[in-house]
Write a protein that holds these residues in place. Sequence first.
Motif, PDB file in Angstrom:
ATOM      1  N   ASP A  20       1.081  -1.129  -0.075  1.00  0.00           N
ATOM      2  CA  ASP A  20      -0.167   0.137  -0.049  1.00  0.00           C
ATOM      3  C   ASP A  20       0.910   1.111  -0.048  1.00  0.00           C
TER       4      ASP A  20
ATOM      5  N   SER B 199      -7.878   0.791  -2.638  1.00  0.00           N
ATOM      6  CA  SER B 199      -8.863   0.132  -1.813  1.00  0.00           C
ATOM      7  C   SER B 199     -10.019   0.990  -1.455  1.00  0.00           C
ATOM      8  N   PRO B 200     -11.106   0.430  -1.596  1.00  0.00           N
ATOM      9  CA  PRO B 200     -11.507  -1.061  -1.322  1.00  0.00           C
ATOM     10  C   PRO B 200     -11.838  -1.498  -2.899  1.00  0.00           C
TER      11      PRO B 200
ATOM     12  N   LEU C 215     -10.604  -2.817  -5.837  1.00  0.00           N
ATOM     13  CA  LEU C 215      -9.762  -3.606  -6.534  1.00  0.00           C
ATOM     14  C   LEU C 215     -10.200  -4.615  -7.856  1.00  0.00           C
TER      15      LEU C 215
ATOM     16  N   ASP D 254      -2.790  -0.034  -4.265  1.00  0.00           N
ATOM     17  CA  ASP D 254      -3.038  -1.281  -3.389  1.00  0.00           C
ATOM     18  C   ASP D 254      -2.848  -2.540  -4.256  1.00  0.00           C
TER      19      ASP D 254
END
Length: 192
Positions: free
Chosen positions: A80, A115-116, A118, A158
């Motif tokens: 990250d 994120s979130p 993906l 991420d």
Amino acid sequence: MTNATLYLSFVLTIATIIIISIADFGTIKAYGQSMTATTPGMNNTIMQQHAAHILDNLIISEHIPLTGQLTSGDYMLLMDFTPFATSVEGHSHIAMKAPCNQDGSPKVTIVAGVSPNLSTLNMGNAINNGTLNGKNLDLSNEGKSCLYRAELPNGITDIALINTSNGTLNFNEGGYSVTVSVHGTAIQHIAK
């Protein structure tokens, strides 16, 4: 005087002291975008104030040994690098040596994004044909471990690895690892 009047007097005194204390620290400048209200028949006017921008660069290459066990459907967060995001097309990639099936398909999936949100990253087919000192070298052993490589798209912050097999994977034997190389940029706002 009643208790309510005393309390109100106390609160107003404290508020005045706080305001005077803040004023002693100087002026706070805020930058943003504002629009003026317009009425029909008048010229539309938009006023904008922007803070100056500078770009911070991130260049990183990280080797991540995979160890331990990972149950089916579970994941490992690999990287990250927020507030940085991949930014130079073709300069960020990921390589992975991971458990694979007999057909060379990986038993894990790499997901990447912000994120979130993906998305699955297409790692391509197992890489077999390598060379070492001019001689052929098989880089994948289908059914055991395979080598994969893919480019990371722009805007990624991420990266995670998900066990997409039907069983628990043991990473302790096999020299499994992931290597991530990133060229990223972050925009930083500075006062004018």
